[in-house]
Scaffold this motif. Structure first.
Motif, PDB file in Angstrom:
ATOM      1  N   ASP A   1       6.651  11.105  -3.506  1.00 32.20           N
ATOM      2  CA  ASP A   1       5.447  11.774  -2.984  1.00 32.20           C
ATOM      3  C   ASP A   1       5.699  12.485  -1.658  1.00 32.20           C
ATOM      4  O   ASP A   1       5.224  13.602  -1.456  1.00 32.20           O
TER       5      ASP A   1
ATOM      6  N   CYS B   1       3.436   0.702 -10.972  1.00 32.49           N
ATOM      7  CA  CYS B   1       2.344   0.830  -9.984  1.00 32.49           C
ATOM      8  C   CYS B   1       2.010   2.320  -9.841  1.00 32.49           C
ATOM      9  O   CYS B   1       2.428   2.956  -8.852  1.00 32.49           O
ATOM     10  N   PRO B   2       1.308   2.905 -10.774  1.00 32.94           N
ATOM     11  CA  PRO B   2       1.131   4.370 -10.821  1.00 32.94           C
ATOM     12  C   PRO B   2       0.562   4.997  -9.556  1.00 32.94           C
ATOM     13  O   PRO B   2       0.922   6.117  -9.205  1.00 32.94           O
ATOM     14  N   GLY B   3      -0.310   4.310  -8.847  1.00 34.53           N
ATOM     15  CA  GLY B   3      -0.943   4.933  -7.691  1.00 34.53           C
ATOM     16  C   GLY B   3      -0.244   4.680  -6.373  1.00 34.53           C
ATOM     17  O   GLY B   3      -0.738   5.100  -5.314  1.00 34.53           O
ATOM     18  N   LEU B   4       0.907   4.014  -6.398  1.00 33.60           N
ATOM     19  CA  LEU B   4       1.584   3.642  -5.151  1.00 33.60           C
ATOM     20  C   LEU B   4       2.292   4.846  -4.528  1.00 33.60           C
ATOM     21  O   LEU B   4       3.180   5.430  -5.141  1.00 33.60           O
ATOM     22  N   PRO B   5       1.934   5.240  -3.298  1.00 32.01           N
ATOM     23  CA  PRO B   5       2.641   6.342  -2.628  1.00 32.01           C
ATOM     24  C   PRO B   5       4.076   5.931  -2.291  1.00 32.01           C
ATOM     25  O   PRO B   5       4.317   4.826  -1.789  1.00 32.01           O
TER      26      PRO B   5
ATOM     27  N   TRP C   1      -2.049   9.400   7.030  1.00 30.21           N
ATOM     28  CA  TRP C   1      -2.391   8.970   5.667  1.00 30.21           C
ATOM     29  C   TRP C   1      -3.481   7.900   5.688  1.00 30.21           C
ATOM     30  O   TRP C   1      -4.407   7.927   4.881  1.00 30.21           O
TER      31      TRP C   1
ATOM     32  N   ASP D   1       0.827  -1.210   0.000  1.00 30.51           N
ATOM     33  CA  ASP D   1       0.000   0.000   0.000  1.00 30.51           C
ATOM     34  C   ASP D   1       0.859   1.257   0.000  1.00 30.51           C
ATOM     35  O   ASP D   1       0.445   2.311  -0.484  1.00 30.51           O
TER      36      ASP D   1
ATOM     37  N   GLN E   1       8.308  11.244  -9.086  1.00 27.48           N
ATOM     38  CA  GLN E   1       8.021   9.904  -8.557  1.00 27.48           C
ATOM     39  C   GLN E   1       8.027   9.856  -7.036  1.00 27.48           C
ATOM     40  O   GLN E   1       7.532   8.898  -6.442  1.00 27.48           O
TER      41      GLN E   1
ATOM     42  N   LYS F   1       6.813   3.780 -10.222  1.00 24.06           N
ATOM     43  CA  LYS F   1       5.661   4.615 -10.588  1.00 24.06           C
ATOM     44  C   LYS F   1       5.069   4.199 -11.940  1.00 24.06           C
ATOM     45  O   LYS F   1       3.860   4.310 -12.158  1.00 24.06           O
TER      46      LYS F   1
END
Length: 526
Positions: A124, A97-101, A142, A70, A122, A94
């Motif tokens: 965050d 897994c584009p949405g991975l923080p 978060w 996650d 990349q 990124k």
């Protein structure tokens, strides 16, 4: 609740010569120190140590994608020299897994946070300063969708622009947070010639003001753990996991004679067969002349001593706070008690000449340390030293080689090839001189002989690698790029990364349950 959010900690493969050559691996203490509090706060935490192999960047990205965490957290004790590798991993992740923080922490990002957030989309979030409290608070906020700008000690983007929150307060009681030893398989980690090993910290910080030090300001203030509890933890690691070698990551574990003596006595009382190696200042060795027998009895076999320079004027210029007489006396005292001395010696503080290198060799021979580690000055942007050399030319623009074993700054009167020749010649002369050879072959203490032989074998491989790399890899170029134009303006005004004041309301992550909005305060710090 966080529904057991899955956090993956990644220790990237490191390019530094010292990491590649020994063929032994030490656990990543920084990530383990962050992992323990996260586990206690209710998160599911795993560690990927990509130093084993070492793994390629592509393989690391594949493993991260397969794990499907996650949140991804990246950091390395090498900091500056590991930065490029971390950015390449983050960029690949990124894409996969584009949405991975992605959270990035360590010394380098603590100070270069604005450059990173502007230049590397990349990344965050950046954790600035100590990670245990801040990382836990960041993840708690978060996980419940709180405003992350209220978490002290981080940097993030707001409206596409870098934003640093208020500095975190340093952790006053280091025993409030535990190391997540359960994240590693102790069988995989060794040092000192195959001894099962861990890295630990008894203390953080340093009260001295060495102008070139990249660590002092990061820790902000010197503090130490409870000596008795720390000794018990080391004894547990030995009894439960077979740990034999303790490598201290402290800048100054001996900073308080009272606390250090209490630790030595407590460890001796535990009656465990441990070998201790670490770094300290020569003045502390001289101060402790009457208790050095307890150092030996507790298991201390080597201390690295930051000699840095033989020149009293230079020691004053870099605010070292020691004297050449202390340096020589400390080496003699350690030898009298069967403890190895490793002298670190840094070249490049000034525009040296061939005559300066010759004088350095003569002085090192007079000091007569058991082991020598020659280093090149590496100017960190957040240190006061940076401002004194910001107009010198940079001859190594690959930050992955800013690891103290590569020449970074030009020396106007001696070309790079001759600097290398001097450095390698000094190392050979110091390690192969008759006194050193006799200590390897005929030393009375078997532990001393083992330490000398192991370091000689490892040093020989490093020595050859450095020569071959210089000859056959990309050559250093004549550059018109100054240090300031390469890195930017000095960040020394922000050298102390955290606040020293006491907080009015103590906040700690829960150690009994996962994060609950009704119970957790979102303003935790590192």
């Amino acid at each position: 609740m966080n529904s057991k959010k899955r956090i993956l900690l990644v220790n990237p493969p490191h390019t530094a010569i010292g990491s590649r050559i020994p063929k032994e691996q030490l656990p990543p203490l920084g990530l383990l120190s962050v992992g323990g509090p996260l586990i206690d706060a209710g998160f599911e935490v795993s560690l990927l140590d990509a130093e084993f192999g070492p793994m390629t960047v592509a393989a690391v990205i594949d493993r991260i994608a397969a794990h499907a965490p996650d949140v991804l957290m990246l950091g390395h004790s090498g900091s500056t020299s590991a930065h490029d590798t971390i950015m390449r991993i983050a960029e690949g992740v990124k894409l996969a897994c584009p949405g991975l923080p992605i959270v990035y922490g360590g010394v380098y990002p603590t100070y270069h946070w604005e450059d990173i957030l502007r230049g590397y989309p990349q990344i965050d979030y950046i954790v600035r300063g100590e990670g245990e409290r801040t990382t836990t608070e960041l993840m708690l906020a978060w996980s419940r969708g709180a405003d992350l700008a209220q978490v002290d000690g981080i940097a993030l983007r707001r409206d596409g622009l870098p934003l640093a929150t208020a500095p975190a307060e340093m952790i006053r009681n280091l025993d409030d947070y535990r190391v997540g030893w359960e994240l590693i398989d102790h069988n995989r980690y060794s040092y000192w010639g195959g001894m099962r090993a861990v890295v630990v910290q008894f203390s953080r910080g340093c009260p001295y003001l060495c102008s070139y030090c990249g660590q002092r300001g990061f820790w902000t203030q010197w503090r130490h753990r409870d000596p008795v509890q720390f000794a018990k933890e080391l004894a547990r690691l030995h009894r439960d996991h077979g740990v034999q070698l303790i490598n201290f990551a402290d800048e100054l574990p001996t900073g308080s004679r009272k606390a250090w003596l209490a630790f030595l006595e407590a460890l001796i009382a535990e009656n465990v067969n441990l070998t201790l190696v670490g770094s300290t200042r020569t003045g502390d060795i001289v101060r402790d002349a009457d208790i050095l027998h307890l150092y030996k009895k507790a298991g201390v076999i080597r201390f690295l001593l930051g000699i840095e320079s033989y020149d009293e004027a230079m020691l004053q210029t870099i605010r070292k706070g020691t004297t050449t007489s202390d340096d020589q006396q400390a080496i003699r005292l350690l030898r009298q008690h069967g403890i190895l001395s490793m002298a670190t010696y840094v070249v490049g503080f000034e525009e040296e000449t061939d005559a300066d290198y010759w004088r350095s060799l003569k002085h090192l021979l007079r000091y007569d340390p058991d082991q020598i580690q020659m280093l090149y000055v590496t100017p960190h942007r957040w240190t006061p030293y940076f401002e004194t050399v910001e107009n010198r030319k940079v001859i190594e623009t690959d930050s992955a080689k800013w690891d103290y074993k590569h020449q970074v700054l030009a020396t106007a009167r001696v070309p790079p090839w001759r600097v290398l020749l001097w450095v390698k010649a000094i190392e050979v002369i110091m390690q192969a001189r008759p006194k050193a050879i006799l200590r390897i072959l005929l030393g009375k203490d078997q532990h001393v002989r083992h330490g000398m032989r192991w370091y000689t074998r490892m040093g020989r491989r490093v020595w050859i690698h450095e020569i071959l790399e210089f000859l056959f890899s990309a050559r250093l170029k004549k550059s018109t790029l100054t240090l300031r134009s390469f890195w930017g303006a000095s960040l020394a005004a922000n050298e102390e990364s955290m606040l020293k004041r006491k907080r009015t309301i103590p906040l700690r992550a829960s150690k009994t349950k996962g994060p609950d909005p009704a119970e957790q305060n979102p303003a935790l710090r590192t």
